[in-house]
Design a protein around this motif. Structure first.
Motif, PDB file in Angstrom:
ATOM      1  N   ALA A 471     -35.645  -4.972  47.092  1.00  0.00           N
ATOM      2  CA  ALA A 471     -35.030  -3.708  47.485  1.00  0.00           C
ATOM      3  C   ALA A 471     -35.131  -3.579  49.000  1.00  0.00           C
ATOM      4  CB  ALA A 471     -35.753  -2.552  46.811  1.00  0.00           C
ATOM      5  N   GLU A 472     -34.267  -2.737  49.569  1.00  0.00           N
ATOM      6  CA  GLU A 472     -34.332  -2.497  51.006  1.00  0.00           C
ATOM      7  C   GLU A 472     -35.676  -1.857  51.353  1.00  0.00           C
ATOM      8  OE1 GLU A 472     -32.517  -2.875  53.964  1.00  0.00           O
ATOM      9  OE2 GLU A 472     -31.732  -4.445  52.637  1.00  0.00           O
ATOM     10  N   ALA A 473     -36.147  -2.148  52.555  1.00  0.00           N
ATOM     11  CA  ALA A 473     -37.416  -1.556  52.970  1.00  0.00           C
ATOM     12  C   ALA A 473     -37.263  -0.033  53.073  1.00  0.00           C
ATOM     13  CB  ALA A 473     -37.833  -2.127  54.310  1.00  0.00           C
ATOM     14  N   THR A 474     -38.299   0.681  52.640  1.00  0.00           N
ATOM     15  CA  THR A 474     -38.249   2.134  52.649  1.00  0.00           C
ATOM     16  C   THR A 474     -38.575   2.679  54.032  1.00  0.00           C
ATOM     17  OG1 THR A 474     -39.097   1.978  50.433  1.00  0.00           O
ATOM     18  CG2 THR A 474     -39.062   4.161  51.420  1.00  0.00           C
ATOM     19  N   THR A 475     -39.537   2.062  54.692  1.00  0.00           N
ATOM     20  CA  THR A 475     -39.977   2.554  55.999  1.00  0.00           C
ATOM     21  C   THR A 475     -39.935   1.415  57.008  1.00  0.00           C
ATOM     22  OG1 THR A 475     -42.271   1.968  55.596  1.00  0.00           O
ATOM     23  CG2 THR A 475     -41.583   4.160  54.886  1.00  0.00           C
ATOM     24  N   SER A 476     -39.949   1.800  58.274  1.00  0.00           N
ATOM     25  CA  SER A 476     -39.961   0.800  59.335  1.00  0.00           C
ATOM     26  C   SER A 476     -41.167  -0.113  59.216  1.00  0.00           C
ATOM     27  CB  SER A 476     -39.999   1.496  60.689  1.00  0.00           C
ATOM     28  OG  SER A 476     -38.785   2.123  60.949  1.00  0.00           O
ATOM     29  N   MET A 477     -42.276   0.524  58.894  1.00  0.00           N
ATOM     30  CA  MET A 477     -43.510  -0.241  58.803  1.00  0.00           C
ATOM     31  C   MET A 477     -43.398  -1.292  57.708  1.00  0.00           C
ATOM     32  SD  MET A 477     -46.091   0.403  60.769  1.00  0.00           S
ATOM     33  CE  MET A 477     -46.429  -1.313  61.063  1.00  0.00           C
ATOM     34  N   GLN A 478     -42.801  -0.889  56.613  1.00  0.00           N
ATOM     35  CA  GLN A 478     -42.654  -1.827  55.501  1.00  0.00           C
ATOM     36  C   GLN A 478     -41.738  -2.973  55.912  1.00  0.00           C
ATOM     37  OE1 GLN A 478     -40.599  -0.313  52.115  1.00  0.00           O
ATOM     38  NE2 GLN A 478     -41.247  -1.975  50.777  1.00  0.00           N
ATOM     39  N   ARG A 479     -40.677  -2.630  56.624  1.00  0.00           N
ATOM     40  CA  ARG A 479     -39.739  -3.661  57.055  1.00  0.00           C
ATOM     41  C   ARG A 479     -40.445  -4.660  57.966  1.00  0.00           C
ATOM     42  NH1 ARG A 479     -33.679  -2.535  59.327  1.00  0.00           N
ATOM     43  NH2 ARG A 479     -33.009  -4.703  59.378  1.00  0.00           N
ATOM     44  N   PHE A 480     -41.321  -4.128  58.813  1.00  0.00           N
ATOM     45  CA  PHE A 480     -42.079  -5.018  59.695  1.00  0.00           C
ATOM     46  C   PHE A 480     -42.994  -5.925  58.877  1.00  0.00           C
ATOM     47  CE2 PHE A 480     -46.152  -5.635  61.967  1.00  0.00           C
ATOM     48  CZ  PHE A 480     -45.703  -6.498  62.958  1.00  0.00           C
ATOM     49  N   PHE A 481     -43.729  -5.337  57.965  1.00  0.00           N
ATOM     50  CA  PHE A 481     -44.660  -6.155  57.173  1.00  0.00           C
ATOM     51  C   PHE A 481     -43.908  -7.164  56.306  1.00  0.00           C
ATOM     52  CE2 PHE A 481     -47.992  -2.586  57.452  1.00  0.00           C
ATOM     53  CZ  PHE A 481     -48.628  -3.221  58.504  1.00  0.00           C
ATOM     54  N   ASN A 482     -42.691  -6.799  55.934  1.00  0.00           N
ATOM     55  CA  ASN A 482     -41.905  -7.709  55.104  1.00  0.00           C
ATOM     56  C   ASN A 482     -41.624  -9.030  55.811  1.00  0.00           C
ATOM     57  OD1 ASN A 482     -41.776  -6.135  52.891  1.00  0.00           O
ATOM     58  ND2 ASN A 482     -39.708  -5.336  53.264  1.00  0.00           N
ATOM     59  N   LEU A 483     -41.777  -9.049  57.133  1.00  0.00           N
ATOM     60  CA  LEU A 483     -41.454 -10.255  57.876  1.00  0.00           C
ATOM     61  C   LEU A 483     -42.453 -11.367  57.627  1.00  0.00           C
ATOM     62  CD1 LEU A 483     -40.611  -8.775  61.397  1.00  0.00           C
ATOM     63  CD2 LEU A 483     -39.044  -9.411  59.563  1.00  0.00           C
ATOM     64  N   PHE A 484     -43.566 -11.046  57.033  1.00  0.00           N
ATOM     65  CA  PHE A 484     -44.648 -12.021  56.980  1.00  0.00           C
ATOM     66  C   PHE A 484     -44.995 -12.380  55.549  1.00  0.00           C
ATOM     67  CE2 PHE A 484     -44.882  -9.305  60.640  1.00  0.00           C
ATOM     68  CZ  PHE A 484     -44.922 -10.220  61.682  1.00  0.00           C
ATOM     69  N   ALA A 485     -45.260 -13.642  55.378  1.00  0.00           N
ATOM     70  CA  ALA A 485     -45.562 -14.129  54.038  1.00  0.00           C
ATOM     71  C   ALA A 485     -46.905 -13.588  53.566  1.00  0.00           C
ATOM     72  CB  ALA A 485     -45.564 -15.644  54.035  1.00  0.00           C
ATOM     73  N   ASP A 486     -47.867 -13.575  54.477  1.00  0.00           N
ATOM     74  CA  ASP A 486     -49.206 -13.116  54.090  1.00  0.00           C
ATOM     75  C   ASP A 486     -49.391 -11.670  54.562  1.00  0.00           C
ATOM     76  OD1 ASP A 486     -51.839 -12.565  53.682  1.00  0.00           O
ATOM     77  OD2 ASP A 486     -52.539 -14.535  54.364  1.00  0.00           O
ATOM     78  N   ARG A 487     -49.166 -10.755  53.660  1.00  0.00           N
ATOM     79  CA  ARG A 487     -49.212  -9.341  54.040  1.00  0.00           C
ATOM     80  C   ARG A 487     -50.625  -8.884  54.367  1.00  0.00           C
ATOM     81  NH1 ARG A 487     -44.252  -6.507  52.407  1.00  0.00           N
ATOM     82  NH2 ARG A 487     -45.181  -4.586  53.100  1.00  0.00           N
ATOM     83  N   THR A 488     -51.587  -9.430  53.654  1.00  0.00           N
ATOM     84  CA  THR A 488     -52.974  -9.047  53.932  1.00  0.00           C
ATOM     85  C   THR A 488     -53.330  -9.416  55.373  1.00  0.00           C
ATOM     86  OG1 THR A 488     -53.430  -9.595  51.646  1.00  0.00           O
ATOM     87  CG2 THR A 488     -55.326  -9.206  53.063  1.00  0.00           C
ATOM     88  N   LEU A 489     -52.935 -10.613  55.746  1.00  0.00           N
ATOM     89  CA  LEU A 489     -53.264 -11.096  57.088  1.00  0.00           C
ATOM     90  C   LEU A 489     -52.587 -10.231  58.151  1.00  0.00           C
ATOM     91  CD1 LEU A 489     -54.524 -13.165  58.986  1.00  0.00           C
ATOM     92  CD2 LEU A 489     -52.487 -14.579  58.660  1.00  0.00           C
ATOM     93  N   ILE A 490     -51.300  -9.982  57.998  1.00  0.00           N
ATOM     94  CA  ILE A 490     -50.606  -9.222  59.043  1.00  0.00           C
ATOM     95  C   ILE A 490     -51.139  -7.797  59.103  1.00  0.00           C
ATOM     96  CG2 ILE A 490     -48.644  -8.556  57.563  1.00  0.00           C
ATOM     97  CD1 ILE A 490     -48.563  -9.262  61.359  1.00  0.00           C
ATOM     98  N   HIS A 491     -51.500  -7.250  57.940  1.00  0.00           N
ATOM     99  CA  HIS A 491     -52.071  -5.905  57.950  1.00  0.00           C
ATOM    100  C   HIS A 491     -53.388  -5.884  58.708  1.00  0.00           C
ATOM    101  CE1 HIS A 491     -54.462  -2.562  56.123  1.00  0.00           C
ATOM    102  NE2 HIS A 491     -53.420  -1.924  56.619  1.00  0.00           N
ATOM    103  N   GLY A 492     -54.204  -6.918  58.470  1.00  0.00           N
ATOM    104  CA  GLY A 492     -55.486  -7.012  59.168  1.00  0.00           C
ATOM    105  C   GLY A 492     -55.281  -7.131  60.667  1.00  0.00           C
ATOM    106  N   ILE A 493     -54.345  -7.987  61.052  1.00  0.00           N
ATOM    107  CA  ILE A 493     -54.103  -8.204  62.487  1.00  0.00           C
ATOM    108  C   ILE A 493     -53.552  -6.927  63.124  1.00  0.00           C
ATOM    109  CG2 ILE A 493     -52.702  -9.468  64.156  1.00  0.00           C
ATOM    110  CD1 ILE A 493     -52.809 -11.855  62.236  1.00  0.00           C
ATOM    111  N   PHE A 494     -52.573  -6.337  62.442  1.00  0.00           N
ATOM    112  CA  PHE A 494     -51.967  -5.122  62.994  1.00  0.00           C
ATOM    113  C   PHE A 494     -53.030  -4.029  63.170  1.00  0.00           C
ATOM    114  CE2 PHE A 494     -49.426  -1.162  62.627  1.00  0.00           C
ATOM    115  CZ  PHE A 494     -48.613  -1.363  63.721  1.00  0.00           C
TER     116      PHE A 494
END
Lengths: 1093, 289
Positions: A471-494
């Motif tokens: 589905a389309e990303a609901t929020t900008s933040m989600q769209r950004f996180f969608n760019l990365f395969a490892d969401r846990t990692l990008i969340h930690g880094i962010f």
């Protein structure tokens, strides 16, 4: 034939007729003693046995025991001893052969611990228990049976004391005595030798104070004792014994509670605690135990040294003020003094005490309508936040842990709160949640669109296989996180990157708090987990976190991978630049992500020497974004075992960071507001939301209930939606939300709303302790129910004349304040300035009108009055009955003339037939109607409240008309609904009324309490019959009213009221309305008087 | 000119002779200077709206200094400025004038507004809502095309000299039913709105006025911004630029920033202990010890 055989043969005749085994026992006994005794002695031995057997019907059993035990006894005691022993047994058999048998049987074993000289005393102890009935016989037998075991751990004297206890118990219950005696052996065996005597002493005290508790003590005592430091057990037991002697039946419960309390305190501290308790005991044994009971709680707030100072204050009450009750309340923590003292001493800072201030502080900083709440509340909402220990925000409120106890000084802990708040307010102020897709940053080039194209190309091949469509990303933040395969990692880094940015801003913008921020950062840096136990990728993040905490010196990293870390640090430095935005954070995070994924998450097998600490070079890394193709450099990845990746734990002051959820919440909120306003916003689809939640790294998997993921998600989602529906900020709203889970929504407006009750807590005055009991009574304020329409109108009709009269009187009331009006042709005073001016003008020939007078004129009245009505059950009483009770004299009048009496009786009956007998509450209601009419005429602000309830947790406070509320037909109906309920806990009701009056702005404030008797309630006093406490508390509440500038006044219809009212009211106005029916008449007059004062 | 220099060092000046001879410091925030100049040229009375300490009075002083060229007599320095602080006992004769006793005779004394009309001064009525309602009506004929002042007691009508302009100030923050401006009055003025300046400009003002260095001035302006966030949430009014300048002046004399803010800002703003503490925490967050 041996001597023994010979003997056996000779006595065979006499042994016959007893139990079948007796001859055998005799034969074996004879054989055993033959070697020790000579012939004549043998004869005597045998004779004694036979005599014993012949003594009574079943005494042969004792004889059997005698024969069996004899060989051993004979060897140990020789003949004289043997004979003495059998003599004792024979004496016992006079009581009961059963006892004798038990005695004889137990002897060989007892011999191990008893000397022959003690036998007599021993047998007497058993003898004492025997009272001739079969129960006592069984008990005595049990005694001998158990005594060898007892002697193993107790001396004969001690056992004697135990027998005393058992003996005492027999007066109440043989069953209990038996149980105790049976269990005594194992209990004492398990106790250490030093504890046994004290245990016994306390047992004796318990038995005397409350015999039934002895069983509990024997059952639970040893277990309870185990928690006490071994060396301290005797002291504790002796203390308990002493307390029990003083307090009686409360002794054992106090002991049990104190022991349970001590169990949760470090055993090492028991010495001091018990020593202190022993100091208290002579003055007040109760206080000593209360002290122990409170110890664990106090210890969570105070250090031992602080606790000592706190307790000294309690001792002070005991010794200097000689107020034992006060000291008990103090140590029971039912005293304001105790709490305040603790608060003053404690380093711990509670959120409740700084909440208001921090809220305003956060508002000032962020410029937004934030509230400050406890993290407990956020966790309760179940919308994704789990930790209670760290601060966080979900965009509309800042959540802080309920208390802070990090450092040893209170001031420092307060600063911790401040840093927490500043960082969270910083997230709001510096826009952590305002990420917008593709908005340019100020420090970094945009790369995300490119990434998205690339990522879509990658995933497209996967999805082509037929997997579900994203589905389309609901929020900008989600769209950004969608760019990365490892969401846990990008969340930690962010998280690390964004927190670094916020901290950098805070440090730049708020020079004053920088020092504390650094201190807390350093504190966190020193409490980080060991890097070497982590996977390398996780280690990279951990090191970045330490850098961002301003402590590069704590960095640990394999030498071989230094270049990676260097590049990551360079990127992190970019975000510390002034002007960096959350857009930059996203770019920087993406860059660091690329570095992180090039490092496998392995437990690196790197030798000790190859771990580097931060060197000069690393400290001076300039901010720079890593170039796109920098990964080509040669690298030596260390070997090691691959482990699952997990983000390093967040420092407490930064706390959970969930931008994706916050953006979602904001979106949901906007949507709900939009829906209310225009209803055209395209709603988020359920699929979109589910997709977001399923993928989000901000919700950890273990938060889902086991099993059905979809339904857990659904539940979670509805929590989120509910949260989005509640207006920002105000925590009070929470309680109002009717608990209705209707997924379709919209149903909440229909159906009956549950009654809303707001709870308030008030202290109560304990006159014995001369101190307040903190937050003692819970007052539940609710809107009163509505009754029928007719009552009000009917009352008005009934008292038509009176209503008119009172209205007139009220309209005549003297006004309270005046304003000077100048320049009048006529008035009270001459205004000097105007007079001179007039004179001048006259001379000059102008301004001929002599407007030189001034007058004081009334301004609008400014009176607020609260009527507090007693709605206790006793107001249900009929007035006639009351009169009968009091007006005996009247009845006497009839004696002379029976006709008069019958006349009166007939009249009364006629009256009753027309209208039902009137109750006190009816009069209260009617008076209320009159007063309302009068007050409406003069326009004073007034409130009408009723109170009742049961117990301190349940003070009911009914709002019939609130102070600011306009008078309408609903109020009329509520007046009609005033009904007797339960008890009269006046103090809290008065305090709540004071609270209401204080909230209201008026120059003159009056509180009128209408009651039918003295204050009383369940637990409103030491016991059921005590009335003092209630009277004192009520008096104190009235004094509080005066202190707040409110004029309290009491009206009672209790004729006996004079005695306690005098005590209760001191210099406070009160009136006993003699003729209860005059209440409706009297109330308006009184009010007039009061308001005019 | 009737200025008398007294021995003890103070100056005694007739109100109509007072004018601003040195350029007062004023940092224009928007187009208020151009607006005022235009209004002055067109003889349109001006109402200055804005919270206390936002620079209304300073603005009038600045304009009176700046405008002297407009009336053509360049040797005169500035337009005379006559300021009247309004209060609730201010009567019409306080403004227009009155007779005084002198021996057995009486002597007429012009009130401030009469003097302003005569000399063509800017007449500045500060906090006009405080004045009695009948007073405000008196000025009506002065504010329209007539530009007339009736002097009732003398039976005269005065026509205003060319340079005359009526300026009033008004703080909408105090708005209440009792203290609002009558519409018949307020609609005779063009209104220039004043507000606290943005952070950087406010910092510049603080720096120039108090003499503290720019970094501290910036911090003071930051504090102001934060405190103003609390308006309506515990504070009736935000902190004024004037207070910030005072705090800056204390600092310039060596008082520590925290202490200066405490006396100059926190305590001056509110008596509510809780609010005081909150603001103090903001102060300690911004200023180091």
């Amino acid at each position: 034939m041996t001597i023994a055989e010979d003997l056996t043969a000779r006595y065979a005749q006499e042994l016959r007729g007893f139990g079948a085994s007796l001859p055998d026992d005799f034969a074996r006994g004879a054989e055993g003693v033959a070697g020790v005794l000579h012939e004549a002695q043998l004869e005597q031995w045998a004779r004694a046995g036979i005599d014993l057997a012949n003594h009574s019907l079943r005494s042969w059993e004792a004889a059997a025991e005698y024969f069996r035990a004899s060989p051993g006894i004979a060897r140990a005691l020789e003949f004289d001893g043997l004979m003495h022993w059998v003599g004792l047994a024979t004496a016992l058999s006079a009581r009961s052969s059963l006892i004798a048998a038990a005695f004889l049987k137990a002897t060989p074993e007892a011999l191990a611990t008893l000397s022959p000289e003690q036998f007599e005393a021993w047998s007497q102890q058993g003898d004492r228990l025997c009272r001739g009935n079969w129960k006592s016989i069984a008990l005595a037998a049990l005694y001998f049976q158990a005594s060898p075991g007892l002697f193993a751990s107790l001396s004969l004297d001690s056992v004697g004391r135990l027998v005393d206890i058992v003996d005492q118990l027999t007066e109440r219950s043989y069953e209990l005595a038996t149980t105790c005696l049976e269990s005594a052996g194992p209990i004492f065996a398990r106790l250490s030798p030093e504890d046994r005597e004290p245990f016994l002493r306390f047992a004796r005290a318990v038995t005397r104070a409350s015999w039934a508790d002895t069983r509990l003590y024997f059952e639970r005592g040893p277990k309870l004792l185990e928690a006490i430091a071994p060396a301290q057990r005797p002291a504790f037991l002796d203390l308990a014994a002493r307390v029990t002697l003083a307090v009686g039946r409360q002794g054992f419960p106090l002991f049990a509670d104190a022991a349970a309390a001590l169990a949760s305190v470090e055993p090492a501290d028991h010495v001091d605690l018990l020593a202190f308790a022993a100091r208290l005991a002579p003055g007040s044994p109760q206080a000593a135990m209360e002290y122990l009971k409170s110890a664990p709680f106090v210890r969570t707030r105070l250090t031992p040294e602080q606790m000592r100072r706190w307790a000294d204050a309690g001792v002070e009450i005991l010794t200097t003020e000689r107020n034992a009750e006060g000291a008990e309340a103090f140590f029971r923590l039912e005293s304001t003094r105790a709490e305040e003292m603790m608060r003053a001493l404690s380093a711990r800072v509670e959120l409740t005490s700084v909440n208001t201030m921090l809220r305003m502080y956060a508002k000032a900083l962020s410029g937004e309508q934030v509230s400050v709440q406890s993290t407990e509340m956020l966790v309760d909402k179940n919308i994704g936040w789990m930790s209670e220990a760290s601060a966080t925000t979900e965009g509309t409120a800042i959540y802080l842990p309920p208390f802070v106890n990090t450092f040893e000084e209170q001031a420092a802990n307060f600063q911790v709160y401040k840093v927490f708040t500043t960082h969270q307010a910083g997230r709001l102020e510096f826009g952590s949640f305002r990420y917008q897709w593709l908005q340019p940053g100020t420090q970094t080039p945009g790369s995300l669109l490119e990434r998205e194209t690339k990522r879509r190309a990658e995933t497209a091949t996967v999805e082509a296989d037929g997997a579900k469509k994203r589905a389309e990303a609901t929020t900008s933040m989600q769209r950004f996180f969608n760019l990365f395969a490892d969401r846990t990692l990008i969340h930690g880094i962010f998280t690390v990157v964004e927190d670094t940015r916020v901290d950098a801003y805070v440090a730049r913008e708020y020079g004053g708090i920088r020092r504390w921020l650094r201190r807390l950062q350093a504190y966190e840096a020193e409490h980080r987990p060991e890097v070497r136990t982590m996977g390398l990728r996780e280690g990279l993040l951990e090191n970045l976190l330490r850098i961002s905490l301003g402590r590069p010196d704590t960095v640990r990293w394999p030498h071989a991978l230094q270049a990676h870390l260097g590049r990551a640090i360079g990127a992190l430095r970019v975000i510390e630049q002034d002007g960096a935005t959350v857009q930059d954070s996203a770019e920087v995070s993406a860059a660091i992500y690329d570095i992180a994924v090039s490092i496998p998450n392995i437990l690196a097998d790197v030798p000790e020497g190859d771990w580097v600490m931060a060197d000069e070079e690393m400290l001076s890394i300039a901010p720079s974004m890593p170039g796109g193709g920098g990964e080509g450099e040669p690298q030596m990845m260390p070997n090691g075992e691959e482990v699952a990746f997990e983000n390093p734990p967040q420092p407490e002051f930064r706390g959970d960071f969930k931008p994706e959820l916050v953006q979602l919440l904001m979106k949901l909120k906007l949507q709900q507001q939009g829906a209310q306003q225009d209803g055209v916003t395209a709603p988020l689809t359920k699929e979109q939301l589910m997709e977001l939640l399923e993928n989000s790294a901000e919700i950890t998997i273990n938060e889902w209930a086991e099993g059905d993921l979809a339904s857990s998600l659904g539940m979670f989602l509805s929590n989120l939606e509910k949260e989005a529906g509640t207006p920002a900020g105000d925590p009070k709203q929470k309680g109002q939300q009717p608990q209705q889970d209707q997924p379709g929504g919209g149903g909440a407006d229909e159906g009956e709303l549950p009654m809303r009750i707001d709870y308030f807590f008030y202290d109560e005055w304990d006159f014995r302790a001369a101190d307040y009991r903190p937050r003692w009574a819970r007052v539940g304020e609710r809107l009163s129910d509505e009754g029928d329409d007719d009552f009000y109108e009917e009352t008005l009709r009934k008292y038509h004349g009176l209503v008119l009269e009172t209205r007139r009187q009220f309209e005549l009331m003297r006004p309270e304040s005046f304003r000077k009006i100048k320049k009048l042709e006529d008035g009270h005073d001459i205004d000097l300035d105007d007079a001179i001016e007039f004179h001048v003008d006259k001379k000059a020939g102008v301004g001929p009108i002599a407007r030189i007078y001034s007058r004081r004129n009334k301004v609008e009245r400014d009176v607020a009055v609260a009527f507090l009505l007693d709605m206790s059950a006793s107001t249900d009483e009929e007035i006639e009955k009351q009169r009968q009770k009091y007006d005996k004299d009247d009845n006497d009048d009839f004696d002379g003339d029976p006709r008069k009496y019958f006349q009166w009786l007939a009249q009364r009956r006629a009256r009753q037939a027309i209208e039902p007998p009137k109750r006190i509450i009816d009069l209260e209601k009617e008076s209320t109607v009159l007063v309302v009419e009068a007050l409406e005429a003069i326009g004073d602000a007034y409130g009408i409240y009723g109170f009742s309830g049961y117990g301190r947790e349940n003070v009911e406070y009914h709002v019939i008309k609130d102070l600011g509320e306009p008078f309408d037909d609903r109020v009329q109906r509520r007046i009609a609904k005033i009904e007797p309920i339960r008890s009269t806990r006046m103090g809290p009701a008065i305090r709540h009324t004071i609270h209401k009056l204080n909230e209201y702005d008026a120059k003159v404030k009056i509180l009128i309490l209408v009651s039918d008797g003295r204050p009383q309630d369940h637990g409103y006093g030491r016991d059921r019959t005590e009335k003092e406490y209630a009277v004192h508390d009520t008096k104190q509440a009235l004094v509080e009213a005066k202190r707040d500038g409110i004029t309290p006044f009491l009206i009672t219809v209790d004729k006996e009221g004079h005695d306690y009212l005098k005590q209760m009211c001191d210099d406070i106005g009160y009136e006993v309305v003699d003729n209860i029916e005059s209440l409706p008449r009297r109330l308006p007059t009184l009010y007039r008087h009061l308001a005019a004062e | 000119m009737t200025t008398t220099e007294q021995a003890s060092g103070f100056k005694q000046i007739q109100v109509e002779d007072f004018r601003i001879t040195q350029e007062p410091y004023y940092l224009p925030i928007h187009d208020e200077v151009a607006l005022f100049e235009a209004a002055y040229d067109q003889k349109v009375p001006v109402l200055l709206k804005g919270p206390t300490g936002s620079g209304k009075t300073r603005f009038v002083e600045y304009m009176s200094w700046k405008l002297h060229r407009h009336i053509g007599n360049v040797d005169e320095e500035g337009v005379p400025l006559i300021t009247v602080a309004c209060h609730e006992d201010l009567t019409a004769s306080d403004l227009v004038g009155r007779y005084l006793l002198e021996g057995d005779d009486t002597r007429w004394i012009d009130g401030p507004i009469t003097r302003a009309v005569k000399v063509g001064a800017i007449c500045y009525l500060d906090e006009i809502v405080e004045a009695r309602k009948d007073t405000t009506v008196l000025i009506h004929p002065l504010t329209d095309y007539r530009r007339l002042l009736p002097v009732e007691k003398r039976g005269e009508l005065l026509e205003a000299a060319p340079g005359f302009l009526l300026v009033m100030s008004y703080n909408p923050g105090y708005q209440s039913a009792l203290k609002d401006l009558k519409h018949s009055t307020r609609q005779r003025f063009v209104a220039i709105e004043f507000n606290y300046p943005p952070r950087d400009m406010e910092a510049e003002i603080i720096h120039m006025e108090s003499g503290v260095d720019r970094a501290i001035a910036q911090d003071l302006a930051k504090l102001a911004e934060k405190v103003r966030n609390l308006k309506e949430h515990g504070l009736a009014e935000g902190v004024s630029t004037r207070l910030l300048v005072y705090a800056g002046k204390l600092m310039a004399k060596g008082i520590s920033p925290r202490r200066a803010c405490q006396t100059g800002v926190v305590w001056a703003l509110t008596d509510d202990i809780e609010v005081q503490r909150s603001i103090e925490e903001v102060v300690t967050s911004i200023f180091d010890e």
